[in-house]
Design a protein around this motif. Sequence first.
Motif, PDB file in Angstrom:
ATOM      1  N   LEU A  52       0.827  -1.206   0.000  1.00 47.86           N
ATOM      2  CA  LEU A  52       0.000   0.000   0.000  1.00 47.86           C
ATOM      3  C   LEU A  52       0.864   1.260   0.000  1.00 47.86           C
ATOM      4  CD1 LEU A  52      -2.772  -1.082   2.521  1.00 47.86           C
ATOM      5  CD2 LEU A  52      -3.068  -0.642   0.083  1.00 47.86           C
ATOM      6  N   LYS A  53       1.916   1.241   0.785  1.00 42.24           N
ATOM      7  CA  LYS A  53       2.810   2.392   0.871  1.00 42.24           C
ATOM      8  C   LYS A  53       3.477   2.673  -0.484  1.00 42.24           C
ATOM      9  CE  LYS A  53       6.534   4.193   3.746  1.00 42.24           C
ATOM     10  NZ  LYS A  53       7.436   3.900   4.875  1.00 42.24           N
ATOM     11  N   ALA A  54       3.897   1.617  -1.180  1.00 40.15           N
ATOM     12  CA  ALA A  54       4.537   1.782  -2.490  1.00 40.15           C
ATOM     13  C   ALA A  54       3.572   2.398  -3.502  1.00 40.15           C
ATOM     14  CB  ALA A  54       5.052   0.434  -2.993  1.00 40.15           C
ATOM     15  N   LEU A  55       2.321   1.965  -3.485  1.00 38.53           N
ATOM     16  CA  LEU A  55       1.326   2.514  -4.411  1.00 38.53           C
ATOM     17  C   LEU A  55       1.024   3.975  -4.097  1.00 38.53           C
ATOM     18  CD1 LEU A  55      -1.071  -0.535  -4.663  1.00 38.53           C
ATOM     19  CD2 LEU A  55       0.293   0.433  -6.513  1.00 38.53           C
ATOM     20  N   ARG A  56       0.911   4.283  -2.825  1.00 32.76           N
ATOM     21  CA  ARG A  56       0.623   5.667  -2.433  1.00 32.76           C
ATOM     22  C   ARG A  56       1.800   6.582  -2.752  1.00 32.76           C
ATOM     23  NH1 ARG A  56      -2.150   3.440   2.962  1.00 32.76           N
ATOM     24  NH2 ARG A  56      -4.180   2.966   2.055  1.00 32.76           N
ATOM     25  N   ARG A  57       3.000   6.048  -2.684  1.00 35.40           N
ATOM     26  CA  ARG A  57       4.198   6.828  -2.977  1.00 35.40           C
ATOM     27  C   ARG A  57       4.209   7.323  -4.429  1.00 35.40           C
ATOM     28  NH1 ARG A  57       8.635   3.268  -2.360  1.00 35.40           N
ATOM     29  NH2 ARG A  57       7.878   2.972  -0.254  1.00 35.40           N
ATOM     30  N   VAL A  58       3.637   6.543  -5.346  1.00 31.35           N
ATOM     31  CA  VAL A  58       3.595   6.969  -6.753  1.00 31.35           C
ATOM     32  C   VAL A  58       2.298   7.706  -7.093  1.00 31.35           C
ATOM     33  CG1 VAL A  58       5.193   5.196  -7.564  1.00 31.35           C
ATOM     34  CG2 VAL A  58       2.736   4.739  -7.582  1.00 31.35           C
ATOM     35  N   GLY A  59       1.515   8.034  -6.076  1.00 32.17           N
ATOM     36  CA  GLY A  59       0.328   8.862  -6.278  1.00 32.17           C
ATOM     37  C   GLY A  59      -0.960   8.130  -6.585  1.00 32.17           C
ATOM     38  N   LEU A  60      -1.041   6.851  -6.255  1.00 34.42           N
ATOM     39  CA  LEU A  60      -2.268   6.092  -6.503  1.00 34.42           C
ATOM     40  C   LEU A  60      -2.986   5.808  -5.182  1.00 34.42           C
ATOM     41  CD1 LEU A  60      -0.832   3.557  -9.068  1.00 34.42           C
ATOM     42  CD2 LEU A  60      -2.363   5.449  -9.560  1.00 34.42           C
ATOM     43  N   ARG A  61      -4.291   5.941  -5.195  1.00 32.14           N
ATOM     44  CA  ARG A  61      -5.084   5.610  -4.011  1.00 32.14           C
ATOM     45  C   ARG A  61      -5.295   4.107  -3.984  1.00 32.14           C
ATOM     46  NH1 ARG A  61      -9.975   9.962  -3.516  1.00 32.14           N
ATOM     47  NH2 ARG A  61      -8.663  11.739  -2.992  1.00 32.14           N
ATOM     48  N   ALA A  62      -5.042   3.510  -2.836  1.00 28.56           N
ATOM     49  CA  ALA A  62      -5.187   2.061  -2.715  1.00 28.56           C
ATOM     50  C   ALA A  62      -5.744   1.715  -1.352  1.00 28.56           C
ATOM     51  CB  ALA A  62      -3.837   1.379  -2.918  1.00 28.56           C
ATOM     52  N   GLU A  63      -6.501   0.627  -1.313  1.00 32.63           N
ATOM     53  CA  GLU A  63      -7.067   0.120  -0.063  1.00 32.63           C
ATOM     54  C   GLU A  63      -7.276  -1.375  -0.210  1.00 32.63           C
ATOM     55  OE1 GLU A  63     -11.824   0.770  -0.610  1.00 32.63           O
ATOM     56  OE2 GLU A  63     -10.628   2.565  -0.212  1.00 32.63           O
ATOM     57  N   PRO A  64      -7.383  -2.091   0.899  1.00 34.82           N
ATOM     58  CA  PRO A  64      -7.640  -3.541   0.798  1.00 34.82           C
ATOM     59  C   PRO A  64      -8.960  -3.796   0.074  1.00 34.82           C
ATOM     60  CG  PRO A  64      -6.962  -2.949   3.011  1.00 34.82           C
ATOM     61  CD  PRO A  64      -7.176  -1.668   2.267  1.00 34.82           C
ATOM     62  N   TRP A  65      -8.990  -4.868  -0.696  1.00 32.90           N
ATOM     63  CA  TRP A  65     -10.175  -5.234  -1.475  1.00 32.90           C
ATOM     64  C   TRP A  65     -11.245  -5.802  -0.559  1.00 32.90           C
ATOM     65  CZ3 TRP A  65     -11.751  -4.367  -6.277  1.00 32.90           C
ATOM     66  CH2 TRP A  65     -12.824  -5.097  -6.766  1.00 32.90           C
ATOM     67  N   SER A  66     -12.506  -5.461  -0.831  1.00 32.66           N
ATOM     68  CA  SER A  66     -13.631  -6.050  -0.106  1.00 32.66           C
ATOM     69  C   SER A  66     -14.693  -6.441  -1.126  1.00 32.66           C
ATOM     70  CB  SER A  66     -14.199  -5.059   0.912  1.00 32.66           C
ATOM     71  OG  SER A  66     -14.872  -4.013   0.261  1.00 32.66           O
ATOM     72  N   PRO A  67     -15.557  -7.395  -0.799  1.00 35.61           N
ATOM     73  CA  PRO A  67     -16.612  -7.798  -1.741  1.00 35.61           C
ATOM     74  C   PRO A  67     -17.513  -6.626  -2.145  1.00 35.61           C
ATOM     75  CG  PRO A  67     -16.455  -9.373   0.042  1.00 35.61           C
ATOM     76  CD  PRO A  67     -15.556  -8.229   0.390  1.00 35.61           C
ATOM     77  N   ARG A  68     -17.642  -5.636  -1.284  1.00 41.59           N
ATOM     78  CA  ARG A  68     -18.441  -4.453  -1.582  1.00 41.59           C
ATOM     79  C   ARG A  68     -17.889  -3.727  -2.809  1.00 41.59           C
ATOM     80  NH1 ARG A  68     -17.299   0.460   1.307  1.00 41.59           N
ATOM     81  NH2 ARG A  68     -18.367   2.003   0.096  1.00 41.59           N
ATOM     82  N   ASN A  69     -16.569  -3.738  -2.985  1.00 34.32           N
ATOM     83  CA  ASN A  69     -15.953  -3.079  -4.134  1.00 34.32           C
ATOM     84  C   ASN A  69     -16.412  -3.697  -5.447  1.00 34.32           C
ATOM     85  OD1 ASN A  69     -14.492  -1.411  -2.441  1.00 34.32           O
ATOM     86  ND2 ASN A  69     -12.734  -2.757  -2.399  1.00 34.32           N
ATOM     87  N   GLU A  70     -16.604  -5.008  -5.462  1.00 34.80           N
ATOM     88  CA  GLU A  70     -17.036  -5.694  -6.674  1.00 34.80           C
ATOM     89  C   GLU A  70     -18.464  -5.281  -7.047  1.00 34.80           C
ATOM     90  OE1 GLU A  70     -16.446 -10.097  -8.543  1.00 34.80           O
ATOM     91  OE2 GLU A  70     -15.562  -9.564  -6.637  1.00 34.80           O
ATOM     92  N   LEU A  71     -19.330  -5.150  -6.039  1.00 33.38           N
ATOM     93  CA  LEU A  71     -20.701  -4.713  -6.291  1.00 33.38           C
ATOM     94  C   LEU A  71     -20.722  -3.287  -6.832  1.00 33.38           C
ATOM     95  CD1 LEU A  71     -22.563  -6.092  -3.157  1.00 33.38           C
ATOM     96  CD2 LEU A  71     -22.798  -6.869  -5.510  1.00 33.38           C
ATOM     97  N   LEU A  72     -19.926  -2.417  -6.235  1.00 32.56           N
ATOM     98  CA  LEU A  72     -19.883  -1.033  -6.684  1.00 32.56           C
ATOM     99  C   LEU A  72     -19.336  -0.920  -8.102  1.00 32.56           C
ATOM    100  CD1 LEU A  72     -18.658   0.723  -3.436  1.00 32.56           C
ATOM    101  CD2 LEU A  72     -20.962   0.757  -4.398  1.00 32.56           C
TER     102      LEU A  72
END
Length: 93
Positions: A52-72
Amino acid sequence: MESTELKVEMVALHEKRVRKCLSKVKGVERVEVEGSLQKVVVTGYANQSKILKALRRVGLRAEPWSPRNELLSAYAAGTGLMAANNNYYYSFF
């Protein structure tokens, strides 16, 4: 070896950046990117917080995946989810 699933806010142009960024993290064996779902699966021995830290360092928003994300994601794509029950279809959206 473990898999870490993440939701990363990106467009098609960011897929290459995600792969390059995560391939440099120590312990990452494989990176799978599903751009349409904004889902990234990282396989290896890397810690989730380092990923997560590596992704945020290059300017991307990231969070752990949840089943709710798939529905959205399905709703945003306009596909909607349908369920069949006794030959009747019900739309969840």
